[in-house]
Write an enzyme that holds these catalytic residues in place. Structure first.
Site, PDB file in Angstrom:
ATOM      1  CG  HIS A 257     -25.902 -41.530  -2.663  1.00  0.00           C
ATOM      2  ND1 HIS A 257     -25.516 -41.290  -1.364  1.00  0.00           N
ATOM      3  CD2 HIS A 257     -24.878 -42.214  -3.236  1.00  0.00           C
ATOM      4  CE1 HIS A 257     -24.322 -41.809  -1.158  1.00  0.00           C
ATOM      5  NE2 HIS A 257     -23.904 -42.361  -2.285  1.00  0.00           N
TER       6      HIS A 257
ATOM      7  CD  GLU B 168     -30.459 -40.108   0.058  1.00  0.00           C
ATOM      8  OE1 GLU B 168     -30.246 -40.386   1.245  1.00  0.00           O
ATOM      9  OE2 GLU B 168     -29.902 -40.698  -0.894  1.00  0.00           O
TER      10      GLU B 168
ATOM     11  CB  CYS C 152     -24.355 -40.017   3.090  1.00  0.00           C
ATOM     12  SG  CYS C 152     -24.421 -39.277   1.439  1.00  0.00           S
TER      13      CYS C 152
ATOM     14  CB  CYS D 279     -27.699 -37.248   0.440  1.00  0.00           C
ATOM     15  SG  CYS D 279     -27.234 -38.437  -0.839  1.00  0.00           S
TER      16      CYS D 279
END
Length: 148
Positions: free
Chosen positions: A56, A58, A86, A89
């Site tokens: 992801h 992040e 999410c 993260c």
């Protein structure tokens, strides 16, 4: 025009990352890390290309910022992300002890605030809704194209 060092300016930079993701058929989420008013890391989702569910924006931004600072803690940093993190993260941001999190669009289905509202580090300052419409529109357009 946005003034330098504003939340809008930095979110525009995160949106540029999200647009890069969309161009390579990744879910368009972008993130940047700012420390002392300097962008020290940029990332966008890369899960499809790496075949890695943890890639992801992040997570990749945390890794790049930590490497840049030679420090696993990001207490004096701000992460700008176009979509609410999410749970995975937000957990990583908690371990990094992120100083400030600035979110564009919220995620009512998979966002940490719905699923694990206490997941971030207790000292992390949270700002939501910065350029939320632009961030959300990029995601909506991406998924509309996928469905057609």
């Amino acid at each position: 025009m946005f003034s330098v060092f504003s939340h809008e300016y930095y979110m525009k930079e995160a949106l540029k990352e999200a647009e890069k993701a969309a161009l390579v058929d990744e879910i368009p989420v972008g993130a940047i890390v700012v420390c002392r008013q300097q962008i020290i890391a940029r990332a966008h989702n890369w899960t499809e290309h790496l075949t890695d569910v943890t890639a992801h924006a992040e997570i990749l931004a945390i890794t790049a910022a930590s490497k840049y600072l030679n420090n696993k803690y990001l207490q004096k940093c701000t992460l700008y992300v176009t979509l609410e993190p999410c749970v995975m993260c937000s957990g990583a941001l908690a371990w990094a002890q992120l100083g400030e999190l600035v979110i564009g669009a919220t995620d009512a289905k998979r966002g940490y605030s719905q699923l694990a509202p206490q997941a971030l580090h207790p000292k992390t300052k949270i700002i939501t809704g910065v350029l939320a419409e632009e961030c959300g529109q990029l995601l909506s357009s991406f998924f509309q194209k996928k469905r057609s």
